[in-house]
Write a protein that holds these residues in place. Structure first.
Motif, PDB file in Angstrom:
ATOM      1  N   THR A  72       0.828  -1.204   0.000  1.00 21.47           N
ATOM      2  CA  THR A  72       0.000   0.000   0.000  1.00 21.47           C
ATOM      3  C   THR A  72       0.864   1.255   0.000  1.00 21.47           C
ATOM      4  N   ASP A 136      -6.958  -2.170  -3.670  1.00 19.07           N
ATOM      5  CA  ASP A 136      -6.097  -2.657  -2.581  1.00 19.07           C
ATOM      6  C   ASP A 136      -6.808  -3.773  -1.811  1.00 19.07           C
ATOM      7  N   GLU A 137      -6.028  -4.734  -1.319  1.00 20.70           N
ATOM      8  CA  GLU A 137      -6.546  -5.871  -0.550  1.00 20.70           C
ATOM      9  C   GLU A 137      -7.678  -6.579  -1.306  1.00 20.70           C
ATOM     10  N   ARG A 235       5.032  -3.421  10.055  1.00 25.47           N
ATOM     11  CA  ARG A 235       4.132  -2.788  11.019  1.00 25.47           C
ATOM     12  C   ARG A 235       4.516  -3.123  12.455  1.00 25.47           C
TER      13      ARG A 235
HETATM   14 MG   LIG Z   1      -1.890  -2.784   2.542  1.00 23.56          MG
END
Ligand SMILES: [Mg+2]
Ligand SMILES: Nc1ncnc2c1ncn2[C@@H]1O[C@H](COP(=O)(O)OP(=O)(O)O)[C@@H](O)[C@H]1O
Length: 362
Positions: A72, A136-137, A235
């Motif tokens: 992303t 996205d996703e 993350r």
């Molecule tokens: Mg993402």
């Protein structure tokens, strides 16, 4: 110690911790770094966009890579670099999980009232090529959306849109209808897991932008833990860095576990019931061979009153769970043949808690 004393002491400590932070926004997952770390995988993405810009001929792309591998962020960065020359349209399937809802979102409508045909017409009137449509996703598109109309419409359209699909699940393409696959024919780009060295670099940049002081030993430790204990989910690394800055007196390992837990709660909440049960069977089981795991998964399903996946479907979902960073498939050699062993990366208690919340009694 009295509650009041504890509260005051902790409050003071946190205030002190906050002073070590120069810019809180840097630790938000939506933060877009000015200069993200370069990696080879970005090149085919850039090449594809530039080719489209100069020729107007769409070559669709499918980028897949596990959670936190920078998909992303990278498309957002390229969008920023190219937005003067190319039009971009973005929709996230986690939030808009059917073709209809995505079209409504991209045309600025509420997801009710209009028919899908009307929304598509509005879309084509609103966006003229060259336009890059980022979905996205895409692997989170609802199962109810059987025909994945949005992909059909985009790939069949004569308008010449370029589609960029981002997916955590490597099996996404193989599950598509032949008719869509044959018109879409995307170029596949795999974002591999970051190495500890790359994660260290990303964290060093983050620390420079967000912290008053950078502790290289802490960063090295976080990078090593992230590659060893997750699928290199950046993350988790960024969150651990943040917690470590707030409370440097606590060991990095503790912050790491907390960050990992925080992120797993989000991931688990997005799983459907069937995948949650596979994961639970994996976390409960002793033997971790796929065949054995399948039997315990079936047992759990029948106890929960859920129809289980077929073995083939179950097996392909294992790679999905791996791409989410929840399990690891380790290939081991037993008597000259290779079998997959499944290693769970999430605590059983956490999985149980999520099952309970969903009233999945097993
Ligand atoms: Mg993402
Ligand atoms: N190459 C990179 N340089 C800087 N930050 C990165 C890089 N790759 C990932 N990140 C950071 O890691 C986090 C996860 O990235 P994200 O794009 O959300 O992953 P994905 O979409 O693949 O799940 C984000 O905060 C992002 O800014």
């Amino acid at each position: 110690m009295k509650i009041r004393d504890y509260l005051e002491k902790k409050d003071k400590k946190l205030k002190k911790g906050q002073k070590r932070i120069k810019n809180f926004k840097v630790f938000d997952f939506n933060y877009l770094p000015d200069r993200p770390l370069m990696r080879d995988e970005v090149k085919p993405l850039v090449d594809g966009l530039l080719r489209y810009k100069s020729s107007g001929i769409a070559n669709h792309l499918l980028v897949f890579g596990s959670r936190g591998s920078g998909k992303t962020m990278m498309v957002r960065h390229l969008k920023r670099l190219l937005s003067a020359k190319l039009q971009f349209v973005y929709a996230n399937c986690r939030r808009h999980n059917t073709s209809y809802k995505m079209l409504a979102h991209m045309t600025g409508n509420k997801p009710r009232g209009n028919s899908q045909e009307e929304l598509w017409e509005e879309f084509t009137n609103r966006y003229s090529a060259p336009a890059v449509v980022i979905l996205d996703e895409i692997d989170l598109l609802s199962g109810k959306d059987r025909h994945k109309d949005i992909l059909y419409l985009l790939s069949r359209s004569s308008a010449g849109y370029m589609t960029v699909l981002l997916s955590n699940n490597p099996k996404f393409l193989s599950r598509l209808d032949e008719s869509i696959k044959s018109t879409l024919q995307p170029e596949i780009i795999h974002f591999r897991h970051y190495t500890a060295h790359q994660i260290r670099k990303i964290l060093e940049d983050r620390a420079e932008a967000g912290l008053k002081k950078t502790d290289k030993t802490v960063i090295g430790k976080i990078a090593a833990l992230t590659t060893k204990k997750t699928n290199s989910d950046v993350r988790v690394a960024i969150k651990t860095l943040y917690y470590s800055a707030l409370e440097p007196e606590v060991e990095v390992e503790k912050h790491f576990e907390r960050a990992r837990r925080d992120i797993y709660v989000d991931v688990l909440s997005d799983l459907n019931d069937k995948n949650l049960l596979i994961l639970r069977a994996a976390a409960e089981g002793k033997s971790r061979r796929a065949k054995k795991l399948y039997s315990s998964y079936r047992r759990l399903s029948s106890r929960a009153g859920e129809e289980p996946f077929s073995y083939a479907y179950f097996y392909s979902n294992l790679s999905y769970l791996q791409s989410l960073g929840l399990i690891l498939l380790v290939s081991t050699k037993i008597k000259r043949t290779y079998t997959n062993r499944i290693q769970t990366l999430v605590d059983l208690e956490l999985i149980q808690a999520v099952c309970k919340r969903r009233a999945l009694d097993v």
